[in-house]
Scaffold this active site. Structure first.
Site: not given
Ligand code: AMP
Length: 210
Positions: A123, A14, A154
């Site tokens: 990621r 997204k 993250r």
């Protein structure tokens, strides 16, 4: 005027697609997750309970997010449209959004759970520019290819937290697919494959030639 919602499981792409779409349409990209991360970076000691929720892959309270979005879309740069990324995530948020704005289209990026877990494990985000990258496409896993700052994982991309975020997605967010479909606003895009291929699918749903 384009008021869009980009919707799909965590890690479906997204954020990346949202910046590309906004680049073409010239509208602001409003990511509630990014707003929370920015606030945490600027104010690490404020509202620790809130950031504990984010780090655990849980949703933060609707009232807080709704207020944040309302304040953001009232800014002058949103006068000609905007793209919401990561909002709404609950039926209560969708109902609230209906009271503050008319949404033109909701694009759902479809990616299966196994592919999500694999993607999120690779990621990395940049501490400097906030960019998101995947180690599969980087020569150097620790340096941002855009601005040279350090890349980090993250905390909520840890595989256990990813599973939790997927659970939350299926329980709280996926039902919005039906909500927007019933209102004739939903388009589904296959989110598998190359980033540019997914982008072209989205653009074609929006009726834009690139
Ligand atoms: P994202 O960057 O969209 O994956 O969001 C990261 C995290 O921020 C989520 O896992 C939630 O903890 C929190 N968050 C972002 N958007 C929302 C929202 N609309 N409602 C509740 N929590 C949110």
């Amino acid at each position: 005027m384009k008021r869009l919602v980009l919707f799909g499981p965590p890690g479906c792409g997204k954020g990346t697609q949202a910046s590309k779409i906004c680049g073409v349409l010239g509208i602001p990209h409003i990511s509630t997750g990014q707003m929370l991360r920015d606030e945490h970076l600027n104010n690490p000691n404020a509202d620790k309970a809130l950031h504990a929720l984010v780090a655990a892959g849980k949703l933060v309270p609707d009232e807080l997010i709704n207020e944040m979005v309302l304040e953001r879309i009232e800014k002058p740069d949103c006068a000609h449209g905007y793209l919401l990324d990561g909002y709404p995530r609950t039926l209560s948020q969708a109902l609230f959004l209906d009271t503050i704005s008319k949404i033109d289209m909701v694009v759902m990026i479809d990616v299966g759970d196994d592919a999500i877990v694999e993607r999120m494990a690779g990621r990395r985000i940049c501490m400097g520019c906030g960019g998101t990258f995947n180690i599969h496409f980087l020569d150097d896993e620790s340096t941002c290819p855009k601005c040279g700052n350090r890349l980090t994982v993250r905390p909520d991309d840890d595989p256990r937290v990813t599973r939790q975020r997927l659970l939350v997605y299926h329980e709280m967010t996926k039902p919005l697919e039906h909500y927007y479909e019933e209102r004739g606003k939903l388009v589904r895009v296959d989110g598998m494959g190359d980033l540019d291929a997914v982008f072209s699918r989205i653009m074609s749903c929006l009726g834009i030639d690139i």
